[in-house]
Scaffold this active site. Structure first.
Site, PDB file in Angstrom:
ATOM      1  N   SER A 246     -11.063  -9.073   1.121  1.00 29.05           N
ATOM      2  CA  SER A 246     -10.278 -10.308   1.238  1.00 29.05           C
ATOM      3  C   SER A 246     -10.027 -10.864  -0.161  1.00 29.05           C
ATOM      4  O   SER A 246     -10.464 -10.289  -1.165  1.00 29.05           O
ATOM      5  CB  SER A 246     -11.027 -11.344   2.089  1.00 29.05           C
ATOM      6  OG  SER A 246     -12.193 -11.762   1.395  1.00 29.05           O
ATOM      7  N   LYS A 247      -9.352 -12.008  -0.214  1.00 28.93           N
ATOM      8  CA  LYS A 247      -8.972 -12.586  -1.507  1.00 28.93           C
ATOM      9  C   LYS A 247     -10.183 -12.848  -2.403  1.00 28.93           C
ATOM     10  O   LYS A 247     -10.064 -12.828  -3.623  1.00 28.93           O
ATOM     11  CB  LYS A 247      -8.202 -13.888  -1.291  1.00 28.93           C
ATOM     12  CG  LYS A 247      -6.770 -13.657  -0.813  1.00 28.93           C
ATOM     13  CD  LYS A 247      -6.057 -14.966  -0.609  1.00 28.93           C
ATOM     14  CE  LYS A 247      -4.643 -14.724  -0.082  1.00 28.93           C
ATOM     15  NZ  LYS A 247      -3.958 -15.966   0.259  1.00 28.93           N
ATOM     16  N   ARG A 248     -11.327 -13.114  -1.799  1.00 27.43           N
ATOM     17  CA  ARG A 248     -12.485 -13.433  -2.637  1.00 27.43           C
ATOM     18  C   ARG A 248     -12.955 -12.226  -3.464  1.00 27.43           C
ATOM     19  O   ARG A 248     -13.707 -12.369  -4.416  1.00 27.43           O
ATOM     20  CB  ARG A 248     -13.642 -13.979  -1.785  1.00 27.43           C
ATOM     21  CG  ARG A 248     -14.332 -12.958  -0.922  1.00 27.43           C
ATOM     22  CD  ARG A 248     -15.533 -13.585  -0.191  1.00 27.43           C
ATOM     23  NE  ARG A 248     -16.199 -12.606   0.643  1.00 27.43           N
ATOM     24  CZ  ARG A 248     -15.788 -12.226   1.851  1.00 27.43           C
ATOM     25  NH1 ARG A 248     -14.689 -12.768   2.357  1.00 27.43           N
ATOM     26  NH2 ARG A 248     -16.455 -11.334   2.560  1.00 27.43           N
ATOM     27  N   GLY A 250     -10.883 -10.418  -5.159  1.00 22.46           N
ATOM     28  CA  GLY A 250      -9.867 -10.181  -6.187  1.00 22.46           C
ATOM     29  C   GLY A 250      -8.516  -9.949  -5.530  1.00 22.46           C
ATOM     30  O   GLY A 250      -8.289 -10.334  -4.380  1.00 22.46           O
TER      31      GLY A 250
END
Length: 460
Positions: A246-248, A250
């Site tokens: 996920s976005k966390r 990167g």
């Protein structure tokens, strides 16, 4: 039958890494088998689908080099390739299923179904639609009626997945699910099956979050008298913490990697290796991937996304891509690209370096640590002397300049770095740059001397 595969994204956001890998494996198989790669857009989630997302997906596919044989823009014999433009087709197939007794209309209200769900929760059992409308034979046009697929009451559906092996689902685990909403929009399972039938898809390769859908879809293929495609479900991609990517973790958007200076070939190479292997080989050209790709060596376990490995691969691709190609992508001339290729991790480093070197004055701030270490009262006389050396030897080229610097350093009992590093900081603003004397040659005599003068002022 020739191989026909498809990639069917929903335009509810960007094309993420997992979707790109699914598209890639389908594309590689189509190209290897000289088959057809179909792109279609599953835009039935009207509240979340946007034109921007659709464009982002198409741009991502183009940037990766995953060209499609049928689909948006290019057209094809099975157009349209957007589900919201195909509603009449879904209605036709739903009516055919109703006529065969394989589906029926249902007018149970949301309130009724919610009560049944609450009751199931109270009794600590899973909710399953009880088939209330199975034998009502509601006519077409019944207000608010959906169409439900009639699941078999007993028995099981089994299929062999090319990645996961044999999978069996007992029919008692399934319920009569809605396949067509009252507004004529299909739900995922039915829309996908009808499109695969109409577009003559021979193989369905997708993420393994769809494994639960496959037995339901197989029953729909059979009810519509269509031969089953082959199935391959790709394991998900995890972050380093073993959680779903996920976005966390990167960047997860394909276009973000483009903007961060990655080469499309490097990302394709990395995604291919994220779940597929060919011995110990890590670096593949696109033609090698097409030649070597197979389903036997697609792993069944989740892949872990490693940004450092992707960065390393990008560096290898930058090194081996012709300088003229990197020049086209960065706007820097091939001579400068050649100086940067060995050390650049991404294209932006080359772009930024070129912008910095070619400006009349340094456009970015000096690296303060480099200034504190190299532009000192002690180095000032060395820098002044170096300026004179450059002025005298510039026209003779980088080798002559380097020779003069070495001779000067030796006469002072110093290593070359003691003289070269203050000059490097003066002309580039940092201690890290392509080879110094080639850089000075590219900057030009006047620009170089101006920057050294500015650095001497800074020492004052």
């Amino acid at each position: 039958m020739s191989v026909r595969v498809r990639f069917a994204p929903s335009p509810t956001g960007y094309l993420h890494i997992g979707g790109a890998r699914t598209a890639l494996f389908n594309w590689l198989w189509a190209r290897k088998q000289k088959g057809t790669f179909v792109l279609r857009v599953e835009d039935t989630d009207q509240s979340r689908s946007t034109q921007e997302s659709e464009q982002a997906i198409l741009d991502s596919m183009k940037w990766l080099g995953l060209d499609w044989d049928e689909g948006p823009i290019v057209g094809g014999p099975h157009a349209p390739y957007f589900q919201m433009q195909r509603l009449a087709t879904y209605e036709k197939h739903a009516e055919a299923l109703i006529a065969r007794g394989k589906a029926y209309r249902c007018d149970c209200t949301r309130e009724t179904l919610d009560k049944l769900r609450e009751q199931a929760a109270k009794e600590k059992r899973g909710f399953k639609y009880p088939g209330t409308c199975r034998n009502k034979d509601l006519p077409k046009g019944t207000p608010g009626a959906v169409v439900r697929f009639r699941m078999p009451d007993d028995g099981a559906t089994a299929f062999r997945d090319l990645v996961k092996g044999e999978i069996t689902t007992q029919h008692k685990e399934l319920q009569d699910e809605v396949i067509l909403r009252a507004d004529g929009v299909p739900l995922y399972n039915f829309g996908a099956v009808v499109d695969d039938i109409e577009m003559k898809i021979t193989m369905v390769a997708r993420g393994d979050d769809h494994v639960v859908n496959t037995p339901r879809q197989i029953l729909m293929y059979q009810a519509l008298d269509y031969p089953l495609p082959t199935f391959a479900h790709l394991p998900m991609i995890l972050g380093a913490d073993k959680q779903r990517l996920s976005k966390r973790h990167g960047a997860v958007s394909v276009l973000q990697y483009r903007d961060e200076g990655y080469l499309p070939g490097a990302l394709v190479n990395y995604l291919a290796r994220l779940g597929w292997s060919h011995g110990d080989q890590e670096i593949f050209s696109i033609s090698e991937l097409i030649e070597k790709f197979d389903w036997e060596h697609v792993g069944a376990t989740a892949g872990v996304f490693n940004p450092q490995k992707l960065e390393w691969l990008n560096q290898q691709w930058i090194k081996t891509t012709p300088a003229s190609g990197i020049a086209r992508l960065t706007g820097a001339p091939p001579e400068f690209v050649k100086l940067m290729q060995e050390r650049a991790k991404n294209l932006n480093e080359i772009r930024d370096a070129w912008a910095a070197y070619m400006a009349d004055e340094l456009p970015r701030a000096y690296d303060e640590k480099a200034v504190a270490k190299q532009l000192t009262a002690e180095s000032k006389p060395l820098l002044t002397e170096a300026r004179e050396l450059i002025g005298r030897t510039f026209e003779q080229g980088p080798e002559a300049m380097e020779h003069a610097f070495r001779s000067f350093a030796e006469t002072r009992g110093l290593g070359l770095g003691k003289v070269a590093q203050p000059v490097r900081v003066a002309v580039t603003g940092t201690t890290v740059s392509p080879p110094l004397f080639e850089t000075i040659t590219l900057l030009g005599r006047e620009r170089t001397l101006r920057r050294i003068d500015a650095a001497l002022e800074k020492i004052k």
